[in-house]
Design a protein around this motif. Sequence first.
Motif, PDB file in Angstrom:
ATOM      1  N   VAL B 180       0.873  -1.177   0.000  1.00 22.54           N
ATOM      2  CA  VAL B 180       0.000   0.000   0.000  1.00 22.54           C
ATOM      3  C   VAL B 180       0.912   1.229   0.000  1.00 22.54           C
ATOM      4  N   PRO B 181       0.363   2.406  -0.338  1.00 23.67           N
ATOM      5  CA  PRO B 181       1.235   3.577  -0.496  1.00 23.67           C
ATOM      6  C   PRO B 181       2.148   3.845   0.694  1.00 23.67           C
ATOM      7  N   SER B 182       1.670   3.641   1.907  1.00 25.65           N
ATOM      8  CA  SER B 182       2.535   3.926   3.065  1.00 25.65           C
ATOM      9  C   SER B 182       3.741   2.985   3.095  1.00 25.65           C
ATOM     10  N   ASP B 183       3.573   1.746   2.610  1.00 24.23           N
ATOM     11  CA  ASP B 183       4.722   0.833   2.496  1.00 24.23           C
ATOM     12  C   ASP B 183       5.749   1.381   1.516  1.00 24.23           C
ATOM     13  N   ILE B 184       5.247   1.883   0.393  1.00 20.19           N
ATOM     14  CA  ILE B 184       6.136   2.431  -0.644  1.00 20.19           C
ATOM     15  C   ILE B 184       6.946   3.588  -0.071  1.00 20.19           C
ATOM     16  N   THR B 185       6.236   4.485   0.601  1.00 18.96           N
ATOM     17  CA  THR B 185       6.894   5.652   1.182  1.00 18.96           C
ATOM     18  C   THR B 185       7.979   5.233   2.172  1.00 18.96           C
ATOM     19  N   THR B 186       7.620   4.330   3.062  1.00 24.40           N
ATOM     20  CA  THR B 186       8.544   3.918   4.131  1.00 24.40           C
ATOM     21  C   THR B 186       9.762   3.194   3.572  1.00 24.40           C
ATOM     22  N   ARG B 187       9.514   2.232   2.680  1.00 25.46           N
ATOM     23  CA  ARG B 187      10.638   1.416   2.210  1.00 25.46           C
ATOM     24  C   ARG B 187      11.510   2.180   1.212  1.00 25.46           C
ATOM     25  N   LEU B 188      10.905   3.092   0.467  1.00 26.69           N
ATOM     26  CA  LEU B 188      11.737   3.924  -0.415  1.00 26.69           C
ATOM     27  C   LEU B 188      12.614   4.862   0.406  1.00 26.69           C
ATOM     28  N   ALA B 189      12.077   5.363   1.506  1.00 29.26           N
ATOM     29  CA  ALA B 189      12.882   6.248   2.363  1.00 29.26           C
ATOM     30  C   ALA B 189      14.057   5.468   2.946  1.00 29.26           C
ATOM     31  N   LEU B 190      13.790   4.247   3.347  1.00 31.08           N
ATOM     32  CA  LEU B 190      14.852   3.397   3.891  1.00 31.08           C
ATOM     33  C   LEU B 190      15.895   3.093   2.816  1.00 31.08           C
ATOM     34  N   ALA B 191      15.423   2.779   1.624  1.00 33.61           N
ATOM     35  CA  ALA B 191      16.333   2.486   0.514  1.00 33.61           C
ATOM     36  C   ALA B 191      17.193   3.711   0.207  1.00 33.61           C
ATOM     37  N   ARG B 192      16.562   4.872   0.209  1.00 34.12           N
ATOM     38  CA  ARG B 192      17.305   6.105  -0.076  1.00 34.12           C
ATOM     39  C   ARG B 192      18.359   6.359   0.992  1.00 34.12           C
ATOM     40  N   GLU B 193      17.989   6.097   2.227  1.00 39.47           N
ATOM     41  CA  GLU B 193      18.919   6.311   3.347  1.00 39.47           C
ATOM     42  C   GLU B 193      20.136   5.400   3.205  1.00 39.47           C
ATOM     43  N   ILE B 194      19.872   4.139   2.874  1.00 37.32           N
ATOM     44  CA  ILE B 194      20.968   3.173   2.786  1.00 37.32           C
ATOM     45  C   ILE B 194      21.764   3.361   1.494  1.00 37.32           C
ATOM     46  N   ALA B 195      21.080   3.685   0.424  1.00 35.81           N
ATOM     47  CA  ALA B 195      21.747   3.805  -0.870  1.00 35.81           C
ATOM     48  C   ALA B 195      22.493   5.127  -1.019  1.00 35.81           C
ATOM     49  N   GLY B 196      22.164   6.087  -0.175  1.00 30.61           N
ATOM     50  CA  GLY B 196      22.747   7.417  -0.330  1.00 30.61           C
ATOM     51  C   GLY B 196      22.006   8.198  -1.401  1.00 30.61           C
ATOM     52  N   PRO B 197      22.372   9.473  -1.582  1.00 32.63           N
ATOM     53  CA  PRO B 197      21.571  10.341  -2.450  1.00 32.63           C
ATOM     54  C   PRO B 197      21.745  10.080  -3.957  1.00 32.63           C
ATOM     55  N   ASP B 198      22.786   9.356  -4.342  1.00 31.26           N
ATOM     56  CA  ASP B 198      23.118   9.329  -5.774  1.00 31.26           C
ATOM     57  C   ASP B 198      22.673   8.089  -6.544  1.00 31.26           C
ATOM     58  N   LEU B 199      22.393   7.008  -5.857  1.00 33.42           N
ATOM     59  CA  LEU B 199      22.011   5.787  -6.578  1.00 33.42           C
ATOM     60  C   LEU B 199      20.565   5.918  -7.082  1.00 33.42           C
ATOM     61  N   PRO B 200      20.364   5.787  -8.394  1.00 32.29           N
ATOM     62  CA  PRO B 200      18.985   5.886  -8.899  1.00 32.29           C
ATOM     63  C   PRO B 200      18.112   4.751  -8.339  1.00 32.29           C
ATOM     64  N   LEU B 201      16.886   5.114  -7.969  1.00 33.26           N
ATOM     65  CA  LEU B 201      15.924   4.121  -7.485  1.00 33.26           C
ATOM     66  C   LEU B 201      14.812   3.941  -8.523  1.00 33.26           C
ATOM     67  N   ARG B 202      14.272   2.743  -8.530  1.00 36.54           N
ATOM     68  CA  ARG B 202      13.213   2.400  -9.487  1.00 36.54           C
ATOM     69  C   ARG B 202      12.230   1.494  -8.761  1.00 36.54           C
TER      70      ARG B 202
END
Lengths: 297, 297
Positions: B180-202
């Motif tokens: 659900v959208p809240s899962d997307i928001t939460t896990r993308l934020a976590l991915a961004r945190e771990i991946a750093g600002p430069d790795l493209p996410l999809r």
Amino acid sequence: MNVQIVEVAPRDGLQNESIILSTEAKVELVERAVRGGARRIEVTSFVNPKRVPQMADADALMAALPRHEGVTYAGLVMTQRGLERALAAGVDEINAVVVATDTFCGRNQGMTTAEACDIAASLVESARAAGVWSTITIGASFGCPFEGEVPVERFTEVLLRVVDAGPDELALADTIGVAVPSDITTRLALAREIAGPDLPLRVHLHDTRHTGVANAAAAVQAGVTTLDASIGGAGGCPFAPAATGNVATEDLVYLLERTGLPTGIALSTTIETAGWLEEQLEKKLPSALLRAGGFPA
Amino acid sequence: MNVQIVEVAPRDGLQNESIILSTEAKVELVERAVRGGARRIEVTSFVNPKRVPQMADADALMAALPRHEGVTYAGLVMTQRGLERALAAGVDEINAVVVATDTFCGRNQGMTTAEACDIAASLVESARAAGVWSTITIGASFGCPFEGEVPVERFTEVLLRVVDAGPDELALADTIGVAVPSDITTRLALAREIAGPDLPLRVHLHDTRHTGVANAAAAVQAGVTTLDASIGGAGGCPFAPAATGNVATEDLVYLLERTGLPTGIALSTTIETAGWLEEQLEKKLPSALLRAGGFPA
């Protein structure tokens, strides 16, 4: 935060179906919805049976429906004649309709939007005099099958007139399922601005373009906690081309409950009822949860 | 802000279909996607043809595909053998897969998640040595058909290992359409945190529970501008029960373009291709736009 789902399968869900359900089957549908947790149900519409044959038994259905504590039954009305029938039948609330464009309003209820606003105002007044709660729904709030875009100026005008009519609740309907989440956010903000902080808002969404669930999420994010839905995703408007299913109750319950927002609706019971409704209507309904089931255990 | 849709119909869209399309038909599908505006297409997977018969012609398909300036073709790979085939076939990018749970990873690719992380790291390294771009997709990022919830600790662990593998892009897949959208928001934020600002996410979304479009909206709101989609909403995973269609390209295009986010994809061409694909697959695809058409003119 709790979210209230108004079950509209008996009305909007059935009105466009060619198979006419018996009054007994409709009673069973309502009883199943109640067992699933529905507390507010739009059970029928008091309209011309020549125009909407499925709703010809509105009075008989109301007479046949068992009453349950805490469960309210609403009837859609478009005329004083319909309102009188609804009051005589003992509805707890009425839902009056104004379509935002003249072309669609003409097809839907044989009058202009301005005329529909006047009538809605008098319906609200009569309902209030009878101690019955009222909603006015603005149909085609986000787009019209005949006129296309509903400009913000036009929508504002309609909002002003509808709010002026003084209903107990204002509903914005995406009758043909064209809205995207940003439309929901923008038009709900406008409605809130015009309606003031105290008038309850409700949204009525169709999943015609698979934006229904996204729009529901946007509505909840905008603070609207009353949403229409239809078991199985049944529904459509007889007077608009290609206007298909309401957002399915079970799809909405999945979204909301997984988001941490209680609805009081049991997913498994609702899925079971959707399956039963498919048998009654002899067709596949658009529900996703009916096919996929809930979150894997 | 522009949004890039990665067309995955030729790969994820077809892989679970019982009708095996000819290589010619697959070329036509890719060519139609290109004509519709797709610039990044996952055209096939270089996997064991006994496990996924639809992809047996991966090498032949790549050889038969016309090349177009600005259009890249990706191949999914799971092993060094697959990677060698993909490189020999001339793919522009590879997509390696790690499933977040051991049970599903075992069914999908015959190994544990940890083993899949090791292999993905070596695939990324080999691809980079060959000058080929790489993505690692984390399958079942939001839920597993066998294990249910994917706890945040587990997901974090997988993210750390996958980011450590050094791909050019990280994709989170809702393989069975439970987010659900809240899962997307939460896990993308976590991915961004771990991946750093430069790795493209999809993100790779399925519409199995009608949350796909809502999840896409949430992903875009979270700043992710690369989303997978499949013409017609075709697709599903052969190794997961009841994992149905990808979010349909045309449904996503409708959402995004109506939200004011250009995709470069032509809605009408894509709807036409979805209709053509239904004929090829001899089945009704879950696309909404194919039934409803775009916003009424």
